[in-house]
Design a protein around this motif. Structure first.
Motif, PDB file in Angstrom:
ATOM      1  N   VAL A  39     -61.678  30.111 107.803  1.00 29.36           N
ATOM      2  CA  VAL A  39     -60.695  31.081 107.321  1.00 29.36           C
ATOM      3  C   VAL A  39     -59.619  31.275 108.383  1.00 29.36           C
ATOM      4  CG1 VAL A  39     -62.432  32.272 105.935  1.00 29.36           C
ATOM      5  CG2 VAL A  39     -61.910  33.112 108.234  1.00 29.36           C
ATOM      6  N   GLY A  40     -58.430  31.668 107.936  1.00 28.48           N
ATOM      7  CA  GLY A  40     -57.355  32.011 108.855  1.00 28.48           C
ATOM      8  C   GLY A  40     -57.235  33.517 108.986  1.00 28.48           C
ATOM      9  N   ILE A  41     -57.050  33.992 110.207  1.00 25.53           N
ATOM     10  CA  ILE A  41     -56.906  35.427 110.477  1.00 25.53           C
ATOM     11  C   ILE A  41     -55.482  35.669 110.962  1.00 25.53           C
ATOM     12  CG2 ILE A  41     -57.795  37.400 111.772  1.00 25.53           C
ATOM     13  CD1 ILE A  41     -60.337  35.671 112.293  1.00 25.53           C
ATOM     14  N   LEU A  42     -54.746  36.558 110.292  1.00 26.16           N
ATOM     15  CA  LEU A  42     -53.356  36.783 110.677  1.00 26.16           C
ATOM     16  C   LEU A  42     -52.905  38.181 110.262  1.00 26.16           C
ATOM     17  CD1 LEU A  42     -50.945  35.039 108.165  1.00 26.16           C
ATOM     18  CD2 LEU A  42     -53.390  35.167 107.792  1.00 26.16           C
ATOM     19  N   GLY A  43     -51.872  38.648 110.926  1.00 25.35           N
ATOM     20  CA  GLY A  43     -51.346  39.972 110.613  1.00 25.35           C
ATOM     21  C   GLY A  43     -49.936  40.153 111.110  1.00 25.35           C
ATOM     22  N   PHE A 114     -57.929  33.553 103.693  1.00 29.63           N
ATOM     23  CA  PHE A 114     -57.155  34.189 104.755  1.00 29.63           C
ATOM     24  C   PHE A 114     -57.559  35.658 104.863  1.00 29.63           C
ATOM     25  CE2 PHE A 114     -54.787  30.503 103.517  1.00 29.63           C
ATOM     26  CZ  PHE A 114     -54.417  29.963 104.737  1.00 29.63           C
ATOM     27  N   VAL A 115     -57.641  36.128 106.094  1.00 27.60           N
ATOM     28  CA  VAL A 115     -58.040  37.494 106.408  1.00 27.60           C
ATOM     29  C   VAL A 115     -56.843  38.191 107.034  1.00 27.60           C
ATOM     30  CG1 VAL A 115     -59.541  38.920 107.850  1.00 27.60           C
ATOM     31  CG2 VAL A 115     -60.467  36.874 106.718  1.00 27.60           C
ATOM     32  N   SER A 116     -56.330  39.203 106.359  1.00 35.10           N
ATOM     33  CA  SER A 116     -55.174  39.942 106.865  1.00 35.10           C
ATOM     34  C   SER A 116     -55.631  41.149 107.674  1.00 35.10           C
ATOM     35  CB  SER A 116     -54.295  40.420 105.709  1.00 35.10           C
ATOM     36  OG  SER A 116     -53.393  41.420 106.138  1.00 35.10           O
ATOM     37  N   VAL A 117     -54.949  41.400 108.786  1.00 32.54           N
ATOM     38  CA  VAL A 117     -55.245  42.586 109.589  1.00 32.54           C
ATOM     39  C   VAL A 117     -54.086  43.581 109.537  1.00 32.54           C
ATOM     40  CG1 VAL A 117     -56.986  41.595 111.108  1.00 32.54           C
ATOM     41  CG2 VAL A 117     -54.579  41.277 111.666  1.00 32.54           C
ATOM     42  N   GLY A 118     -53.310  43.532 108.444  1.00 33.70           N
ATOM     43  CA  GLY A 118     -52.370  44.600 108.156  1.00 33.70           C
ATOM     44  C   GLY A 118     -50.943  44.393 108.617  1.00 33.70           C
ATOM     45  N   ASP A 119     -50.100  45.376 108.295  1.00 37.59           N
ATOM     46  CA  ASP A 119     -48.645  45.296 108.394  1.00 37.59           C
ATOM     47  C   ASP A 119     -48.171  44.092 107.602  1.00 37.59           C
ATOM     48  OD1 ASP A 119     -48.328  47.639 109.730  1.00 37.59           O
ATOM     49  OD2 ASP A 119     -47.569  46.776 111.584  1.00 37.59           O
ATOM     50  N   ASN A 120     -48.420  44.189 106.293  1.00 41.77           N
ATOM     51  CA  ASN A 120     -48.079  43.120 105.378  1.00 41.77           C
ATOM     52  C   ASN A 120     -46.602  43.142 104.993  1.00 41.77           C
ATOM     53  OD1 ASN A 120     -50.942  42.524 105.195  1.00 41.77           O
ATOM     54  ND2 ASN A 120     -51.101  44.319 103.879  1.00 41.77           N
ATOM     55  N   PHE A 121     -45.947  44.315 105.135  1.00 39.17           N
ATOM     56  CA  PHE A 121     -44.541  44.448 104.745  1.00 39.17           C
ATOM     57  C   PHE A 121     -43.823  45.404 105.698  1.00 39.17           C
ATOM     58  CE2 PHE A 121     -46.988  43.526 100.933  1.00 39.17           C
ATOM     59  CZ  PHE A 121     -46.362  42.367 100.500  1.00 39.17           C
ATOM     60  N   TYR A 122     -42.851  44.865 106.427  1.00 40.17           N
ATOM     61  CA  TYR A 122     -41.972  45.691 107.240  1.00 40.17           C
ATOM     62  C   TYR A 122     -40.730  46.039 106.426  1.00 40.17           C
ATOM     63  CZ  TYR A 122     -44.817  44.430 111.248  1.00 40.17           C
ATOM     64  OH  TYR A 122     -45.861  44.283 112.122  1.00 40.17           O
ATOM     65  N   ASN A 151     -54.324  28.225  96.284  1.00 39.97           N
ATOM     66  CA  ASN A 151     -55.485  28.815  95.611  1.00 39.97           C
ATOM     67  C   ASN A 151     -56.423  29.546  96.568  1.00 39.97           C
ATOM     68  OD1 ASN A 151     -54.894  27.764  92.918  1.00 39.97           O
ATOM     69  ND2 ASN A 151     -55.330  25.757  93.815  1.00 39.97           N
ATOM     70  N   ALA A 152     -55.933  29.942  97.715  1.00 40.52           N
ATOM     71  CA  ALA A 152     -56.781  30.602  98.710  1.00 40.52           C
ATOM     72  C   ALA A 152     -56.680  32.120  98.590  1.00 40.52           C
ATOM     73  CB  ALA A 152     -56.392  30.174 100.123  1.00 40.52           C
ATOM     74  N   PRO A 153     -57.800  32.817  98.572  1.00 43.22           N
ATOM     75  CA  PRO A 153     -57.757  34.290  98.532  1.00 43.22           C
ATOM     76  C   PRO A 153     -57.298  34.873  99.854  1.00 43.22           C
ATOM     77  CG  PRO A 153     -60.009  33.543  98.822  1.00 43.22           C
ATOM     78  CD  PRO A 153     -59.190  32.306  98.595  1.00 43.22           C
ATOM     79  N   TRP A 154     -56.659  36.032  99.787  1.00 42.02           N
ATOM     80  CA  TRP A 154     -56.270  36.803 100.968  1.00 42.02           C
ATOM     81  C   TRP A 154     -57.019  38.128 100.918  1.00 42.02           C
ATOM     82  CZ3 TRP A 154     -51.634  36.231 104.342  1.00 42.02           C
ATOM     83  CH2 TRP A 154     -51.088  34.947 104.290  1.00 42.02           C
ATOM     84  N   TYR A 155     -57.913  38.328 101.853  1.00 47.67           N
ATOM     85  CA  TYR A 155     -58.662  39.577 101.953  1.00 47.67           C
ATOM     86  C   TYR A 155     -57.812  40.549 102.764  1.00 47.67           C
ATOM     87  CZ  TYR A 155     -62.460  36.803 100.066  1.00 47.67           C
ATOM     88  OH  TYR A 155     -63.223  36.001  99.257  1.00 47.67           O
ATOM     89  N   GLN A 156     -57.245  41.541 102.072  1.00 49.38           N
ATOM     90  CA  GLN A 156     -56.160  42.327 102.631  1.00 49.38           C
ATOM     91  C   GLN A 156     -56.618  43.594 103.351  1.00 49.38           C
ATOM     92  OE1 GLN A 156     -53.192  41.539 103.135  1.00 49.38           O
ATOM     93  NE2 GLN A 156     -52.783  39.837 101.741  1.00 49.38           N
ATOM     94  N   CYS A 157     -55.697  44.148 104.116  1.00 47.50           N
ATOM     95  CA  CYS A 157     -55.946  45.327 104.934  1.00 47.50           C
ATOM     96  C   CYS A 157     -54.618  46.054 105.103  1.00 47.50           C
ATOM     97  CB  CYS A 157     -56.503  44.865 106.287  1.00 47.50           C
ATOM     98  SG  CYS A 157     -56.697  46.147 107.548  1.00 47.50           S
ATOM     99  N   LEU A 158     -54.646  47.372 105.195  1.00 51.94           N
ATOM    100  CA  LEU A 158     -53.434  48.160 105.378  1.00 51.94           C
ATOM    101  C   LEU A 158     -53.114  48.364 106.851  1.00 51.94           C
ATOM    102  CD1 LEU A 158     -53.986  50.984 102.730  1.00 51.94           C
ATOM    103  CD2 LEU A 158     -52.497  48.981 102.503  1.00 51.94           C
ATOM    104  N   GLY A 159     -51.817  48.315 107.159  1.00 46.03           N
ATOM    105  CA  GLY A 159     -51.335  48.665 108.493  1.00 46.03           C
ATOM    106  C   GLY A 159     -50.383  49.843 108.409  1.00 46.03           C
ATOM    107  N   ARG A 183     -54.649  36.090  94.049  1.00 45.93           N
ATOM    108  CA  ARG A 183     -55.082  35.722  95.407  1.00 45.93           C
ATOM    109  C   ARG A 183     -55.162  36.943  96.329  1.00 45.93           C
ATOM    110  NH1 ARG A 183     -50.774  32.178  97.569  1.00 45.93           N
ATOM    111  NH2 ARG A 183     -49.508  33.636  96.366  1.00 45.93           N
ATOM    112  N   TRP A 184     -54.429  37.980  95.973  1.00 45.69           N
ATOM    113  CA  TRP A 184     -54.369  39.203  96.790  1.00 45.69           C
ATOM    114  C   TRP A 184     -55.602  40.040  96.468  1.00 45.69           C
ATOM    115  CZ3 TRP A 184     -50.307  41.047 100.059  1.00 45.69           C
ATOM    116  CH2 TRP A 184     -50.403  42.379 100.435  1.00 45.69           C
ATOM    117  N   TYR A 185     -56.521  40.150  97.407  1.00 46.84           N
ATOM    118  CA  TYR A 185     -57.812  40.800  97.144  1.00 46.84           C
ATOM    119  C   TYR A 185     -57.905  42.121  97.891  1.00 46.84           C
ATOM    120  CZ  TYR A 185     -62.830  41.362  96.377  1.00 46.84           C
ATOM    121  OH  TYR A 185     -64.057  41.846  95.984  1.00 46.84           O
ATOM    122  N   PHE A 186     -58.310  43.183  97.175  1.00 44.01           N
ATOM    123  CA  PHE A 186     -58.472  44.492  97.810  1.00 44.01           C
ATOM    124  C   PHE A 186     -59.726  45.198  97.314  1.00 44.01           C
ATOM    125  CE2 PHE A 186     -54.967  46.044 100.549  1.00 44.01           C
ATOM    126  CZ  PHE A 186     -55.687  46.980 101.266  1.00 44.01           C
TER     127      PHE A 186
END
Length: 391
Positions: A39-43, A114-122, A151-159, A183-186
Protein backbone atom coordinates in the motif's frame (compact mmCIF):
# COMPACT_ATOMS: atom_id res chain seq x y z
CA UNK A 1 -37.01 11.83 1.24
CA UNK A 2 -34.42 14.05 3.01
CA UNK A 3 -32.96 16.78 0.80
CA UNK A 4 -29.39 15.62 1.39
CA UNK A 5 -30.22 12.09 0.26
CA UNK A 6 -32.07 13.39 -2.81
CA UNK A 7 -29.00 15.41 -3.78
CA UNK A 8 -26.67 12.47 -3.26
CA UNK A 9 -28.86 10.18 -5.39
CA UNK A 10 -29.06 12.77 -8.14
CA UNK A 11 -25.28 13.17 -8.05
CA UNK A 12 -24.83 9.40 -8.25
CA UNK A 13 -27.14 9.19 -11.26
CA UNK A 14 -25.22 11.88 -13.09
CA UNK A 15 -21.81 10.35 -12.49
CA UNK A 16 -23.02 6.91 -13.56
CA UNK A 17 -24.52 8.43 -16.70
CA UNK A 18 -21.25 10.05 -17.68
CA UNK A 19 -19.28 6.90 -16.83
CA UNK A 20 -16.67 8.47 -14.56
CA UNK A 21 -16.07 7.95 -11.71
CA UNK A 22 -17.40 4.55 -10.72
CA UNK A 23 -20.35 5.31 -8.51
CA UNK A 24 -22.94 3.34 -6.62
CA UNK A 25 -21.27 -0.03 -7.15
CA UNK A 26 -20.23 -0.40 -3.52
CA UNK A 27 -16.86 0.50 -2.02
CA UNK A 28 -13.66 -0.62 -3.69
CA UNK A 29 -11.52 -2.48 -1.13
CA UNK A 30 -8.05 -3.97 -1.10
CA UNK A 31 -7.78 -7.57 -2.34
CA UNK A 32 -7.64 -10.38 0.21
CA UNK A 33 -5.44 -13.45 0.38
CA UNK A 34 -2.14 -12.11 -0.93
CA UNK A 35 1.15 -13.34 0.48
CA UNK A 36 2.44 -9.76 0.46
CA UNK A 37 0.26 -6.69 -0.01
CA UNK A 38 1.72 -3.29 -0.84
CA UNK A 39 0.00 0.00 0.00
CA UNK A 40 1.03 3.62 -0.47
CA UNK A 41 0.90 6.02 2.48
CA UNK A 42 0.55 9.72 1.67
CA UNK A 43 -0.92 12.95 2.94
CA UNK A 44 -1.08 16.74 2.66
CA UNK A 45 -1.67 16.70 -1.07
CA UNK A 46 -4.86 18.46 -2.20
CA UNK A 47 -3.81 21.89 -3.52
CA UNK A 48 -5.04 21.70 -7.10
CA UNK A 49 -8.10 23.81 -7.88
CA UNK A 50 -7.92 26.00 -4.79
CA UNK A 51 -8.72 29.63 -5.58
CA UNK A 52 -7.60 31.98 -2.77
CA UNK A 53 -9.63 35.06 -2.02
CA UNK A 54 -8.47 37.98 -4.14
CA UNK A 55 -5.55 40.06 -2.95
CA UNK A 56 -7.51 43.30 -2.68
CA UNK A 57 -10.06 41.69 -0.38
CA UNK A 58 -7.44 40.03 1.82
CA UNK A 59 -5.15 43.04 2.13
CA UNK A 60 -7.58 45.96 2.01
CA UNK A 61 -11.16 44.90 2.69
CA UNK A 62 -10.73 42.19 5.33
CA UNK A 63 -8.97 44.47 7.87
CA UNK A 64 -11.81 47.00 7.51
CA UNK A 65 -14.45 44.33 8.12
CA UNK A 66 -12.55 43.08 11.14
CA UNK A 67 -12.19 46.62 12.49
CA UNK A 68 -15.99 46.92 12.35
CA UNK A 69 -16.29 43.71 14.40
CA UNK A 70 -18.01 41.82 11.61
CA UNK A 71 -17.93 38.04 11.83
CA UNK A 72 -15.63 36.66 9.14
CA UNK A 73 -16.31 33.04 8.12
CA UNK A 74 -13.45 30.75 9.08
CA UNK A 75 -13.01 29.52 5.53
CA UNK A 76 -12.68 33.09 4.24
CA UNK A 77 -10.04 33.83 6.87
CA UNK A 78 -8.19 30.67 5.92
CA UNK A 79 -8.35 31.50 2.21
CA UNK A 80 -6.52 34.75 2.96
CA UNK A 81 -3.62 32.99 4.67
CA UNK A 82 -0.58 34.83 3.25
CA UNK A 83 1.73 31.82 3.43
CA UNK A 84 -0.65 29.50 1.62
CA UNK A 85 -1.42 32.19 -0.96
CA UNK A 86 2.29 32.40 -1.71
CA UNK A 87 2.55 28.61 -2.09
CA UNK A 88 -0.44 27.99 -4.34
CA UNK A 89 1.22 28.14 -7.78
CA UNK A 90 4.15 25.92 -6.86
CA UNK A 91 2.02 23.71 -4.64
CA UNK A 92 -0.35 22.92 -7.50
CA UNK A 93 2.52 22.03 -9.84
CA UNK A 94 4.20 19.94 -7.16
CA UNK A 95 1.03 17.99 -6.39
CA UNK A 96 0.59 17.17 -10.08
CA UNK A 97 4.20 16.08 -10.54
CA UNK A 98 4.20 14.07 -7.32
CA UNK A 99 0.94 12.34 -8.21
CA UNK A 100 2.58 11.13 -11.43
CA UNK A 101 5.67 10.07 -9.50
CA UNK A 102 3.64 8.13 -6.91
CA UNK A 103 1.78 6.44 -9.75
CA UNK A 104 5.06 5.41 -11.40
CA UNK A 105 6.53 4.00 -8.18
CA UNK A 106 3.33 2.20 -7.26
CA UNK A 107 2.99 0.76 -10.75
CA UNK A 108 6.43 -0.77 -10.26
CA UNK A 109 5.63 -1.96 -6.73
CA UNK A 110 2.06 -3.04 -7.57
CA UNK A 111 0.36 -1.00 -4.84
CA UNK A 112 -3.13 -2.34 -4.18
CA UNK A 113 -4.42 0.47 -1.95
CA UNK A 114 -3.61 3.92 -0.62
CA UNK A 115 -3.70 5.15 2.97
CA UNK A 116 -4.34 8.86 3.44
CA UNK A 117 -3.15 10.70 6.55
CA UNK A 118 -5.27 13.78 5.93
CA UNK A 119 -5.27 17.32 4.55
CA UNK A 120 -6.92 16.06 1.41
CA UNK A 121 -7.99 19.55 0.25
CA UNK A 122 -6.28 22.89 0.81
CA UNK A 123 -6.90 25.52 1.89
CA UNK A 124 -10.32 25.21 3.38
CA UNK A 125 -11.44 21.73 2.47
CA UNK A 126 -14.53 20.92 0.40
CA UNK A 127 -18.25 20.96 1.12
CA UNK A 128 -21.46 20.16 -0.76
CA UNK A 129 -21.42 23.20 -3.04
CA UNK A 130 -20.58 23.57 -6.71
CA UNK A 131 -17.12 24.79 -5.73
CA UNK A 132 -16.60 21.81 -3.43
CA UNK A 133 -17.81 19.31 -6.02
CA UNK A 134 -15.54 20.76 -8.70
CA UNK A 135 -12.57 20.76 -6.36
CA UNK A 136 -13.16 17.14 -5.39
CA UNK A 137 -13.27 16.23 -9.07
CA UNK A 138 -10.16 18.19 -10.02
CA UNK A 139 -7.93 17.71 -6.98
CA UNK A 140 -8.66 14.03 -6.34
CA UNK A 141 -10.85 12.18 -8.87
CA UNK A 142 -9.01 13.45 -11.96
CA UNK A 143 -5.64 13.73 -10.24
CA UNK A 144 -5.54 10.07 -9.18
CA UNK A 145 -7.44 8.30 -11.95
CA UNK A 146 -4.80 6.76 -14.20
CA UNK A 147 -2.77 3.56 -14.13
CA UNK A 148 -2.38 1.99 -10.71
CA UNK A 149 -4.83 4.52 -9.23
CA UNK A 150 -7.72 3.39 -11.43
CA UNK A 151 -9.17 0.67 -9.21
CA UNK A 152 -7.29 1.14 -5.93
CA UNK A 153 -9.19 2.06 -2.75
CA UNK A 154 -8.15 5.08 -0.69
CA UNK A 155 -8.63 4.63 3.04
CA UNK A 156 -9.22 8.23 4.02
CA UNK A 157 -8.56 10.39 7.07
CA UNK A 158 -9.41 13.98 8.01
CA UNK A 159 -6.82 16.70 8.53
CA UNK A 160 -7.13 20.25 9.84
CA UNK A 161 -7.71 21.75 6.39
CA UNK A 162 -10.52 19.28 5.81
CA UNK A 163 -12.55 20.54 8.77
CA UNK A 164 -12.47 24.33 8.21
CA UNK A 165 -16.07 24.25 6.90
CA UNK A 166 -17.08 22.33 10.01
CA UNK A 167 -19.81 19.69 9.85
CA UNK A 168 -20.65 20.39 6.20
CA UNK A 169 -17.06 19.70 5.17
CA UNK A 170 -16.85 16.59 7.33
CA UNK A 171 -20.14 15.32 5.89
CA UNK A 172 -18.93 15.78 2.34
CA UNK A 173 -15.78 13.70 2.87
CA UNK A 174 -17.36 11.02 5.05
CA UNK A 175 -20.82 10.65 3.48
CA UNK A 176 -20.97 12.13 -0.01
CA UNK A 177 -17.49 11.48 -1.41
CA UNK A 178 -17.77 7.67 -1.00
CA UNK A 179 -20.95 7.78 -3.13
CA UNK A 180 -19.33 10.11 -5.66
CA UNK A 181 -16.35 7.78 -6.22
CA UNK A 182 -16.30 4.22 -4.90
CA UNK A 183 -12.54 4.31 -4.38
CA UNK A 184 -12.90 6.91 -1.62
CA UNK A 185 -13.43 4.86 1.55
CA UNK A 186 -14.57 6.24 4.91
CA UNK A 187 -15.80 3.23 6.83
CA UNK A 188 -19.19 1.60 6.95
CA UNK A 189 -20.73 4.05 9.44
CA UNK A 190 -19.58 7.20 7.58
CA UNK A 191 -18.11 8.71 10.74
CA UNK A 192 -14.84 10.68 11.07
CA UNK A 193 -13.39 7.67 12.91
CA UNK A 194 -13.58 4.04 11.78
CA UNK A 195 -11.64 0.79 11.43
CA UNK A 196 -10.78 -1.54 8.58
CA UNK A 197 -8.75 -4.70 8.12
CA UNK A 198 -6.36 -5.70 5.37
CA UNK A 199 -6.29 -9.49 5.12
CA UNK A 200 -3.54 -11.52 3.51
CA UNK A 201 -2.95 -15.20 2.87
CA UNK A 202 -1.80 -15.84 6.42
CA UNK A 203 -1.89 -12.46 8.13
CA UNK A 204 -4.28 -9.67 9.12
CA UNK A 205 -3.66 -5.97 9.76
CA UNK A 206 -6.09 -3.76 11.69
CA UNK A 207 -6.14 -0.02 11.04
CA UNK A 208 -7.99 2.48 13.23
CA UNK A 209 -8.60 5.95 11.79
CA UNK A 210 -9.36 8.86 14.10
CA UNK A 211 -9.93 12.59 13.62
CA UNK A 212 -7.03 14.10 15.52
CA UNK A 213 -8.43 17.62 14.95
CA UNK A 214 -10.76 16.93 17.87
CA UNK A 215 -7.81 16.55 20.26
CA UNK A 216 -5.90 19.76 19.48
CA UNK A 217 -6.34 22.32 22.27
CA UNK A 218 -5.24 25.30 20.16
CA UNK A 219 -8.14 24.68 17.78
CA UNK A 220 -10.49 25.70 20.60
CA UNK A 221 -9.17 29.25 20.73
CA UNK A 222 -11.43 31.94 19.31
CA UNK A 223 -8.60 33.06 17.04
CA UNK A 224 -8.23 29.66 15.41
CA UNK A 225 -9.66 29.18 11.91
CA UNK A 226 -10.26 25.56 12.93
CA UNK A 227 -12.68 26.44 15.70
CA UNK A 228 -16.26 25.75 14.65
CA UNK A 229 -19.27 23.89 16.07
CA UNK A 230 -17.86 20.59 14.81
CA UNK A 231 -14.47 20.88 16.50
CA UNK A 232 -16.01 22.39 19.64
CA UNK A 233 -18.38 19.45 20.00
CA UNK A 234 -15.90 16.67 19.22
CA UNK A 235 -13.26 18.21 21.50
CA UNK A 236 -15.64 17.51 24.37
CA UNK A 237 -16.04 13.87 23.37
CA UNK A 238 -12.51 12.78 22.50
CA UNK A 239 -12.90 9.89 24.92
CA UNK A 240 -15.31 8.36 22.41
CA UNK A 241 -12.49 8.00 19.90
CA UNK A 242 -10.04 6.80 22.56
CA UNK A 243 -12.55 4.15 23.65
CA UNK A 244 -13.12 3.15 20.02
CA UNK A 245 -9.38 2.64 19.49
CA UNK A 246 -9.03 0.78 22.80
CA UNK A 247 -11.92 -1.55 22.06
CA UNK A 248 -10.90 -2.22 18.47
CA UNK A 249 -7.29 -3.02 19.31
CA UNK A 250 -8.30 -5.15 22.30
CA UNK A 251 -10.73 -7.22 20.23
CA UNK A 252 -8.49 -7.53 17.20
CA UNK A 253 -6.36 -10.67 16.83
CA UNK A 254 -4.48 -9.12 13.94
CA UNK A 255 -0.76 -9.63 13.41
CA UNK A 256 -0.28 -5.89 12.86
CA UNK A 257 -2.09 -2.88 14.32
CA UNK A 258 -1.96 0.71 13.08
CA UNK A 259 -3.26 4.07 14.26
CA UNK A 260 -3.95 6.33 11.24
CA UNK A 261 -4.38 10.04 11.96
CA UNK A 262 -3.28 13.46 10.74
CA UNK A 263 -1.32 15.16 13.52
CA UNK A 264 2.00 13.95 14.84
CA UNK A 265 2.55 13.06 18.48
CA UNK A 266 6.30 12.89 17.84
CA UNK A 267 7.94 15.41 15.51
CA UNK A 268 10.92 17.69 14.99
CA UNK A 269 8.46 20.45 14.06
CA UNK A 270 5.80 20.38 16.79
CA UNK A 271 4.62 17.65 19.16
CA UNK A 272 0.89 17.35 19.85
CA UNK A 273 1.05 15.92 23.33
CA UNK A 274 -2.76 16.02 23.58
CA UNK A 275 -2.70 12.82 21.53
CA UNK A 276 -1.12 10.81 24.36
CA UNK A 277 -4.37 8.97 25.28
CA UNK A 278 -4.30 7.50 21.78
CA UNK A 279 -0.58 6.84 21.69
CA UNK A 280 -0.66 5.04 25.04
CA UNK A 281 -3.09 2.52 23.53
CA UNK A 282 -0.79 2.03 20.54
CA UNK A 283 2.19 1.41 22.83
CA UNK A 284 0.24 -1.15 24.86
CA UNK A 285 -0.53 -3.15 21.72
CA UNK A 286 2.86 -2.73 20.05
CA UNK A 287 1.19 -0.82 17.23
CA UNK A 288 2.49 1.64 14.66
CA UNK A 289 1.47 5.27 14.08
CA UNK A 290 0.89 6.68 10.59
CA UNK A 291 0.50 10.46 10.35
CA UNK A 292 0.97 13.55 8.20
CA UNK A 293 0.58 17.29 8.98
CA UNK A 294 4.30 18.07 8.68
CA UNK A 295 4.98 18.60 4.97
CA UNK A 296 7.81 16.13 4.59
CA UNK A 297 8.64 12.49 5.31
CA UNK A 298 10.30 11.10 8.42
CA UNK A 299 10.68 8.11 10.70
CA UNK A 300 10.63 8.58 14.46
CA UNK A 301 10.89 5.97 17.17
CA UNK A 302 10.12 6.19 20.89
CA UNK A 303 9.40 3.55 23.53
CA UNK A 304 9.73 0.90 20.81
CA UNK A 305 6.90 2.57 18.86
CA UNK A 306 7.43 3.56 15.24
CA UNK A 307 5.98 6.82 13.94
CA UNK A 308 5.76 7.07 10.15
CA UNK A 309 5.38 10.62 8.82
CA UNK A 310 4.26 10.85 5.19
CA UNK A 311 3.19 14.43 4.50
CA UNK A 312 5.19 15.16 1.36
CA UNK A 313 2.65 14.54 -1.42
CA UNK A 314 1.78 18.22 -1.94
CA UNK A 315 3.88 21.22 -0.94
CA UNK A 316 7.04 20.20 0.99
CA UNK A 317 8.46 22.45 3.70
CA UNK A 318 12.01 21.89 4.95
CA UNK A 319 11.31 23.46 8.33
CA UNK A 320 8.76 20.76 9.09
CA UNK A 321 11.65 18.29 9.03
CA UNK A 322 14.00 20.69 10.86
CA UNK A 323 15.89 21.27 7.62
CA UNK A 324 17.28 17.75 7.79
CA UNK A 325 18.89 18.18 11.21
CA UNK A 326 18.07 15.49 13.79
CA UNK A 327 17.14 16.64 17.28
CA UNK A 328 17.94 13.45 19.13
CA UNK A 329 18.07 9.65 19.00
CA UNK A 330 14.31 9.36 18.35
CA UNK A 331 14.88 10.68 14.80
CA UNK A 332 15.76 7.84 12.45
CA UNK A 333 15.24 9.60 9.12
CA UNK A 334 14.28 13.02 7.76
CA UNK A 335 13.40 13.54 4.10
CA UNK A 336 14.92 17.00 3.96
CA UNK A 337 18.22 18.86 3.83
CA UNK A 338 19.30 22.33 4.88
CA UNK A 339 17.66 23.88 1.82
CA UNK A 340 14.55 21.90 1.03
CA UNK A 341 12.26 19.00 1.83
CA UNK A 342 11.44 16.38 -0.77
CA UNK A 343 8.16 15.49 -2.31
CA UNK A 344 7.45 11.83 -1.78
CA UNK A 345 5.56 9.14 0.07
CA UNK A 346 5.99 5.84 1.89
CA UNK A 347 5.15 2.33 0.73
CA UNK A 348 4.28 -0.45 3.15
CA UNK A 349 4.72 -4.12 2.30
CA UNK A 350 2.62 -6.30 4.61
CA UNK A 351 3.24 -10.02 5.11
CA UNK A 352 3.02 -12.54 7.94
CA UNK A 353 6.70 -12.30 8.82
CA UNK A 354 7.39 -8.59 8.58
CA UNK A 355 6.41 -5.08 7.64
CA UNK A 356 8.70 -3.22 5.25
CA UNK A 357 8.45 0.58 5.04
CA UNK A 358 10.18 2.24 2.09
CA UNK A 359 10.55 6.00 1.68
CA UNK A 360 10.48 7.25 -1.91
CA UNK A 361 11.70 10.81 -2.50
CA UNK A 362 11.29 12.53 -5.85
CA UNK A 363 14.18 14.09 -7.74
CA UNK A 364 12.71 17.58 -7.97
CA UNK A 365 14.34 18.93 -11.10
CA UNK A 366 13.13 22.08 -12.79
CA UNK A 367 14.49 24.44 -15.42
CA UNK A 368 17.68 25.84 -14.01
CA UNK A 369 18.03 23.71 -10.91
CA UNK A 370 17.03 20.83 -8.69
CA UNK A 371 15.13 21.50 -5.46
CA UNK A 372 15.99 18.09 -4.03
CA UNK A 373 18.54 16.00 -5.94
CA UNK A 374 17.98 12.24 -5.80
CA UNK A 375 20.28 10.01 -7.85
CA UNK A 376 17.65 7.34 -8.56
CA UNK A 377 14.21 8.26 -7.27
CA UNK A 378 12.67 4.95 -8.35
CA UNK A 379 14.55 3.31 -5.51
CA UNK A 380 13.80 3.94 -1.82
CA UNK A 381 16.05 6.46 -0.10
CA UNK A 382 15.37 4.92 3.31
CA UNK A 383 13.66 1.81 4.66
CA UNK A 384 13.06 -0.06 7.88
CA UNK A 385 11.47 -3.34 8.91
CA UNK A 386 9.21 -4.40 11.76
CA UNK A 387 9.20 -8.07 12.74
CA UNK A 388 7.66 -7.98 16.23
CA UNK A 389 3.94 -8.59 15.96
CA UNK A 390 1.18 -6.62 17.66
CA UNK A 391 -0.20 -7.65 21.02
Amino acid sequence: MPALLQSVLALSALTVAYGKPQTGQGPVVAPKGQKTLTVGILGDFGWTGWEPANLHFCNEVLPVLQAHNLTIPRDVQNDCDPGDRAYITNATALQESTATYIGDVCEKKDCKAFVSVGDNFYDSGVDFTTTGINRFQEAWVDMYSQGVFTNAPWYQCLGNHDIVYGQSGVDFETKIAPLYDDRWYFGTEKLPYYTYDLVGEDWTATFVVVDSDCFIDSYQKDTSVYKNPYTTACHKTTQTQVDFLTKTFAESKADWKFLQLHHGFLSVSGNYTELWPLISVVEKHNGIVLNGHDHCTAHYQSNNTNFVLSGGAGYPQAGDCNNGVSLGPFVKFLGANSQAAANGFVTLDLSAEKLVFEYYLRDMQFDGGDLFPVKNDMKPQYSFKVTEHAK
